[in-house]
Motif scaffolding. Structure first.
Motif, PDB file in Angstrom:
ATOM      1  N   LEU A 377     -23.774   2.651 -23.684  1.00  0.00           N
ATOM      2  CA  LEU A 377     -22.818   1.802 -23.021  1.00  0.00           C
ATOM      3  C   LEU A 377     -22.146   2.667 -21.987  1.00  0.00           C
ATOM      4  CD1 LEU A 377     -21.289  -0.625 -25.389  1.00  0.00           C
ATOM      5  CD2 LEU A 377     -23.583  -0.972 -24.090  1.00  0.00           C
ATOM      6  N   MET A 378     -22.171   2.296 -20.644  1.00  0.00           N
ATOM      7  CA  MET A 378     -21.027   2.867 -19.563  1.00  0.00           C
ATOM      8  C   MET A 378     -20.258   1.722 -19.229  1.00  0.00           C
ATOM      9  SD  MET A 378     -22.059   5.851 -17.561  1.00  0.00           S
ATOM     10  CE  MET A 378     -21.090   6.723 -16.501  1.00  0.00           C
ATOM     11  N   VAL A 379     -19.112   1.872 -18.997  1.00  0.00           N
ATOM     12  CA  VAL A 379     -18.287   0.780 -18.190  1.00  0.00           C
ATOM     13  C   VAL A 379     -18.561   1.348 -16.680  1.00  0.00           C
ATOM     14  CG1 VAL A 379     -16.009  -0.043 -17.346  1.00  0.00           C
ATOM     15  CG2 VAL A 379     -16.615   0.391 -19.815  1.00  0.00           C
ATOM     16  N   THR A 380     -19.403   0.698 -15.991  1.00  0.00           N
ATOM     17  CA  THR A 380     -19.998   0.887 -14.599  1.00  0.00           C
ATOM     18  C   THR A 380     -18.872   0.422 -13.539  1.00  0.00           C
ATOM     19  OG1 THR A 380     -21.368  -0.752 -15.277  1.00  0.00           O
ATOM     20  CG2 THR A 380     -21.934   1.425 -14.892  1.00  0.00           C
ATOM     21  N   GLU A 381     -18.153  -0.749 -13.703  1.00  0.00           N
ATOM     22  CA  GLU A 381     -17.091  -1.178 -12.971  1.00  0.00           C
ATOM     23  C   GLU A 381     -15.730  -1.838 -13.775  1.00  0.00           C
ATOM     24  OE1 GLU A 381     -18.360  -4.001 -10.054  1.00  0.00           O
ATOM     25  OE2 GLU A 381     -20.079  -2.945  -9.478  1.00  0.00           O
ATOM     26  N   ASN A 382     -14.554  -1.669 -13.291  1.00  0.00           N
ATOM     27  CA  ASN A 382     -13.592  -2.193 -13.916  1.00  0.00           C
ATOM     28  C   ASN A 382     -12.501  -1.915 -12.846  1.00  0.00           C
ATOM     29  OD1 ASN A 382     -10.835  -1.371 -16.148  1.00  0.00           O
ATOM     30  ND2 ASN A 382     -11.798  -3.522 -15.863  1.00  0.00           N
ATOM     31  N   GLY A 383     -11.732  -2.826 -12.715  1.00  0.00           N
ATOM     32  CA  GLY A 383     -10.721  -2.631 -11.532  1.00  0.00           C
ATOM     33  C   GLY A 383      -9.922  -4.002 -11.101  1.00  0.00           C
ATOM     34  N   ALA A 384      -9.033  -3.980 -10.200  1.00  0.00           N
ATOM     35  CA  ALA A 384      -8.325  -5.076  -9.888  1.00  0.00           C
ATOM     36  C   ALA A 384      -7.867  -5.391  -8.569  1.00  0.00           C
ATOM     37  CB  ALA A 384      -7.129  -5.315 -10.884  1.00  0.00           C
ATOM     38  N   ALA A 385      -8.030  -6.437  -7.781  1.00  0.00           N
ATOM     39  CA  ALA A 385      -7.509  -6.644  -6.447  1.00  0.00           C
ATOM     40  C   ALA A 385      -5.747  -7.177  -6.791  1.00  0.00           C
ATOM     41  CB  ALA A 385      -8.350  -7.838  -5.726  1.00  0.00           C
ATOM     42  N   PHE A 386      -5.122  -6.677  -5.872  1.00  0.00           N
ATOM     43  CA  PHE A 386      -3.708  -6.897  -5.804  1.00  0.00           C
ATOM     44  C   PHE A 386      -3.390  -6.677  -4.243  1.00  0.00           C
ATOM     45  CE2 PHE A 386      -3.706  -5.578 -10.367  1.00  0.00           C
ATOM     46  CZ  PHE A 386      -3.162  -6.862 -10.956  1.00  0.00           C
ATOM     47  N   ASP A 387      -2.346  -7.330  -3.906  1.00  0.00           N
ATOM     48  CA  ASP A 387      -1.863  -7.320  -2.508  1.00  0.00           C
ATOM     49  C   ASP A 387      -0.919  -6.054  -2.291  1.00  0.00           C
ATOM     50  OD1 ASP A 387      -3.022  -9.831  -2.093  1.00  0.00           O
ATOM     51  OD2 ASP A 387      -1.632 -11.093  -2.466  1.00  0.00           O
ATOM     52  N   ASP A 388      -1.384  -4.917  -1.687  1.00  0.00           N
ATOM     53  CA  ASP A 388      -1.039  -3.778  -1.631  1.00  0.00           C
ATOM     54  C   ASP A 388       0.036  -3.706  -0.352  1.00  0.00           C
ATOM     55  OD1 ASP A 388      -2.241  -2.763  -4.080  1.00  0.00           O
ATOM     56  OD2 ASP A 388      -3.841  -2.296  -2.728  1.00  0.00           O
ATOM     57  N   ALA A 389       1.050  -2.805  -0.556  1.00  0.00           N
ATOM     58  CA  ALA A 389       1.741  -2.625   0.630  1.00  0.00           C
ATOM     59  C   ALA A 389       1.790  -1.062   0.829  1.00  0.00           C
ATOM     60  CB  ALA A 389       3.227  -3.084   0.498  1.00  0.00           C
ATOM     61  N   VAL A 390       1.588  -0.842   2.150  1.00  0.00           N
ATOM     62  CA  VAL A 390       1.933   0.921   2.336  1.00  0.00           C
ATOM     63  C   VAL A 390       3.410   1.176   2.633  1.00  0.00           C
ATOM     64  CG1 VAL A 390       1.103   2.687   3.806  1.00  0.00           C
ATOM     65  CG2 VAL A 390      -0.452   0.919   3.145  1.00  0.00           C
ATOM     66  N   THR A 391       4.028   2.090   2.119  1.00  0.00           N
ATOM     67  CA  THR A 391       5.471   2.590   2.470  1.00  0.00           C
ATOM     68  C   THR A 391       5.399   3.873   2.979  1.00  0.00           C
ATOM     69  OG1 THR A 391       5.709   3.002   0.009  1.00  0.00           O
ATOM     70  CG2 THR A 391       6.382   0.897   0.511  1.00  0.00           C
ATOM     71  N   LYS A 392       6.414   4.089   3.730  1.00  0.00           N
ATOM     72  CA  LYS A 392       6.541   5.384   4.664  1.00  0.00           C
ATOM     73  C   LYS A 392       7.222   5.999   3.596  1.00  0.00           C
ATOM     74  CE  LYS A 392       4.614   4.257   8.413  1.00  0.00           C
ATOM     75  NZ  LYS A 392       3.364   4.560   8.579  1.00  0.00           N
ATOM     76  N   ALA A 393       6.944   7.443   3.480  1.00  0.00           N
ATOM     77  CA  ALA A 393       7.595   7.981   2.429  1.00  0.00           C
ATOM     78  C   ALA A 393       7.572   9.699   3.023  1.00  0.00           C
ATOM     79  CB  ALA A 393       7.043   8.208   1.101  1.00  0.00           C
ATOM     80  N   GLU A 394       8.362  10.362   2.544  1.00  0.00           N
ATOM     81  CA  GLU A 394       8.595  11.819   2.794  1.00  0.00           C
ATOM     82  C   GLU A 394       7.209  12.407   2.577  1.00  0.00           C
ATOM     83  OE1 GLU A 394      11.646  14.907   2.339  1.00  0.00           O
ATOM     84  OE2 GLU A 394      12.858  13.011   2.888  1.00  0.00           O
ATOM     85  N   GLY A 395       6.464  13.406   3.086  1.00  0.00           N
ATOM     86  CA  GLY A 395       5.367  13.803   2.761  1.00  0.00           C
ATOM     87  C   GLY A 395       4.101  12.786   2.844  1.00  0.00           C
ATOM     88  N   GLY A 396       4.383  11.638   3.490  1.00  0.00           N
ATOM     89  CA  GLY A 396       3.123  10.938   3.850  1.00  0.00           C
ATOM     90  C   GLY A 396       3.302   9.618   3.102  1.00  0.00           C
ATOM     91  N   ASP A 397       2.485   8.401   3.494  1.00  0.00           N
ATOM     92  CA  ASP A 397       2.488   7.278   2.992  1.00  0.00           C
ATOM     93  C   ASP A 397       2.150   7.034   1.713  1.00  0.00           C
ATOM     94  OD1 ASP A 397       3.159   6.918   5.829  1.00  0.00           O
ATOM     95  OD2 ASP A 397       1.032   5.910   6.183  1.00  0.00           O
ATOM     96  N   ARG A 398       2.743   6.134   0.914  1.00  0.00           N
ATOM     97  CA  ARG A 398       2.364   5.821  -0.393  1.00  0.00           C
ATOM     98  C   ARG A 398       1.932   4.473  -0.516  1.00  0.00           C
ATOM     99  NH1 ARG A 398       4.166   9.791  -4.019  1.00  0.00           N
ATOM    100  NH2 ARG A 398       3.438   8.758  -5.641  1.00  0.00           N
ATOM    101  N   VAL A 399       1.387   3.977  -1.580  1.00  0.00           N
ATOM    102  CA  VAL A 399       0.904   2.810  -1.934  1.00  0.00           C
ATOM    103  C   VAL A 399       1.647   2.605  -3.635  1.00  0.00           C
ATOM    104  CG1 VAL A 399      -0.619   0.721  -2.342  1.00  0.00           C
ATOM    105  CG2 VAL A 399      -0.811   2.366  -0.309  1.00  0.00           C
ATOM    106  N   HIS A 400       2.541   1.928  -3.797  1.00  0.00           N
ATOM    107  CA  HIS A 400       3.017   1.618  -5.104  1.00  0.00           C
ATOM    108  C   HIS A 400       2.342   0.405  -5.777  1.00  0.00           C
ATOM    109  CE1 HIS A 400       5.858   5.043  -3.939  1.00  0.00           C
ATOM    110  NE2 HIS A 400       6.319   4.372  -3.370  1.00  0.00           N
ATOM    111  N   ASP A 401       0.990   0.652  -6.165  1.00  0.00           N
ATOM    112  CA  ASP A 401       0.231  -0.361  -6.726  1.00  0.00           C
ATOM    113  C   ASP A 401       0.553  -0.355  -8.407  1.00  0.00           C
ATOM    114  OD1 ASP A 401      -1.040   1.901  -7.031  1.00  0.00           O
ATOM    115  OD2 ASP A 401      -2.885   0.992  -6.862  1.00  0.00           O
ATOM    116  N   ALA A 402       1.944  -0.770  -8.752  1.00  0.00           N
ATOM    117  CA  ALA A 402       2.159  -0.912 -10.286  1.00  0.00           C
ATOM    118  C   ALA A 402       1.247  -1.888 -10.777  1.00  0.00           C
ATOM    119  CB  ALA A 402       3.840  -1.128 -10.468  1.00  0.00           C
ATOM    120  N   ASP A 403       1.038  -2.846 -10.196  1.00  0.00           N
ATOM    121  CA  ASP A 403       0.104  -4.054 -10.846  1.00  0.00           C
ATOM    122  C   ASP A 403      -1.347  -3.353 -11.281  1.00  0.00           C
ATOM    123  OD1 ASP A 403       1.530  -4.782  -8.792  1.00  0.00           O
ATOM    124  OD2 ASP A 403       1.232  -6.635  -9.661  1.00  0.00           O
TER     125      ASP A 403
END
Ligand code: FCB
Length: 478
Positions: A377-403
């Motif tokens: 067996l191999m898990v060939t797909e697993n993941g999730a859609a959530f509504d992400d927000a891009v936040t400006k941060a020092e050293g580049g943009d971040r996406v804090h997708d805790a979910d």
């Protein structure tokens, strides 16, 4: 919105050290129509997803895969990103209409050139390619001749498989025939939510059989070309009553057990039993008989379908919850499910509305390994859609997708628990590397561990990508 699933989960899914077996394969998955774009470049033909997405009302927002992530032109940068994440494997699919514009007849060498470049780029980066031959983009010309309701399509897939192998086979060792034949048949020809958008139970059941035949014929073509490893990727879910989701040991009534068994036969065993055992479950044959009959299942087909297989690829997102529901009409995705209620679960859900239940992944993997011990067996797909927000941060943009990070964390722990319980699991591929064209949902549903700004094509690693990179580095949770 941050959904925290902690507290509702057994502690093995949230805490402590978990180290994966040596050689466990870590990677990410994508699919051609969802990321490539370049819909008219270099002689590419039209697929059913081009036609469907360009038909008003079929895809949310009127979105199409015309440009998508423009991966066709940006593949080298994308491979660099994979290297940065430490991926050992990359699962991608080949676009049939790029390689054979009409699905029959002449091969388009310029289409193959793209995959040639991609495979070389991966080779230089030391990333192992896992090639899926069919991830839903059937050439429209074949759909015009009946699509998957036509037996001939199965033979065409085998021929196309041969052509792809002839070009890539010197560097690609891991071959997958089909991605999720159940979804392609029952959402494409049953509910019509996916391309080609047909809505007929008998057609869906015929398509399903022809997919299996295509798998068998393509497997034979690959084997005679010398391929060692063949995989079939399925969408598999444990079928459970809501009571069993809450407590796996819950007692259920005979009527509920019958509903569970019928749906499990349609969702899981309809695919697995012909492929691995050379027979259809009786429950399925009874349903097929009532919907257009059995004439499309020819003598000898099950022998063609039942070929030696190395791996089952499991795409897992959520469990399937059902119970007995006297008087309920059949669910169009599951012909023959009169008197079954498809239940909604009282657990946190993703932006797709899909219930989050990591323990279901452990149960599923253990069950598959017990029932079909002859394949890995191999898990060939697993993941999730959530509504992400891009936040400006020092050293580049971040996406804090805790979910998403919590989702991956708990599901990876579920995978680890399944291995401990004896499941023969060889690897895990996250869905998906990039935000992409999520079929009928268009670009509104983001599954990537990498954020894509579709206006500029800028990529930003989300926190979940950083988390995944650490897991890969440690081969688990240190
Ligand atoms: C699976 C598909 C994949 C992706 C995920 C979210 O069914 O194989 O392409 O859309 O769902």
């Amino acid at each position: 919105m941050t959904v925290t699933t902690r507290g509702t989960l057994p502690s093995y899914l949230t805490e402590g050290r978990a180290v994966f077996p040596e050689g466990f394969v870590w990677g990410a998955a994508t699919a051609s129509y969802q990321i490539e774009g370049a819909a008219r470049d270099d002689g590419r033909g039209v697929s059913i997803w081009d036609r469907f997405s360009h038909t008003p009302g079929k895809v949310a927002g009127g979105h199409t895969g015309d440009v998508a992530c423009d991966h066709y032109h940006r593949y080298a940068d994308d491979v660099r990103m994979m290297t940065d994440l430490g991926l050992a494997a990359y699962r991608f699919s080949v676009s049939w209409p790029r390689v054979q514009p009409d699905g029959a007849g002449p091969i388009n060498p310029r289409g193959l050139d793209f995959y040639d470049r991609l495979v070389d780029e991966l080779g230089t980066a030391g990333i192992t390619p896992y090639v899926t031959l069919y991830h839903w983009d059937l050439p429209q010309a074949l759909e015009d001749r009946g699509g998957w309701t036509s037996r001939d399509t199965a033979y065409r897939l085998a021929e196309y498989a041969q052509a792809v192998h002839a070009r890539l086979g010197d560097r690609v060792r891991h071959w997958t025939t089909l991605n999720e034949p159940w979804v392609a048949a029952f959402l494409g020809y049953g509910t019509g939510v996916h391309a080609p958008g047909r809505t007929d139970a008998a057609s869906a059941l015929q398509a399903s059989h022809h997919f299996l035949l295509a798998h068998g014929l393509a497997t034979q073509a690959l084997r005679s070309a010398g391929v060692d490893e063949v995989m079939l990727v399925i969408n598999s879910s444990p079928v459970l009553t809501p009571a069993q989701v809450a407590d796996p040991a819950a007692e259920i009534s005979e009527a509920d057990a019958e509903a569970v068994n019928r749906v499990d036969a349609l969702l899981n065993r309809q695919i697995l039993d012909p492929v691995l055992r050379g027979r259809y479950p009786d429950e399925v044959l009874k349903i097929v008989e009532r919907h257009g009959g059995l004439d499309h299942i020819h003598d000898g087909d099950l022998r063609e379908i039942n070929q030696r297989l190395d791996l089952i690829g499991v795409n897992y997102y959520n469990p399937c919850a059902v119970r007995s529901g006297p008087g309920e009409p059949a669910n169009p995705a599951f012909p023959g499910t009169e008197d079954v209620e498809f239940a909604t679960l009282d657990v946190p859900a993703t932006a797709m509305g899909w219930p989050i239940h990591p323990a279901g992944l452990s149960q599923l993997l253990v069950r598959l390994s017990q029932d079909y011990p002859e394949v890995g067996l191999m898990v060939t797909e697993n993941g999730a859609a959530f509504d992400d927000a891009v936040t400006k941060a020092e050293g580049g943009d971040r996406v804090h997708d805790a979910d998403r990070t919590a989702y991956l964390n708990s599901h990876l722990r579920a995978v680890h628990a399944a291995i401990e319980a004896g499941a023969d699991l060889r690897g895990y591929l996250v869905w998906s590397l990039l935000d992409n064209f999520e079929w009928a949902e268009g670009y509104h549903r983001r599954f990537g561990i990498v954020h894509v700004d579709f206006a500029t094509q800028r990529r930003v690693l989300k926190d979940s990508a950083r988390f995944y990179r650490d897991v890969i580095k440690e081969n688990g949770f240190a």
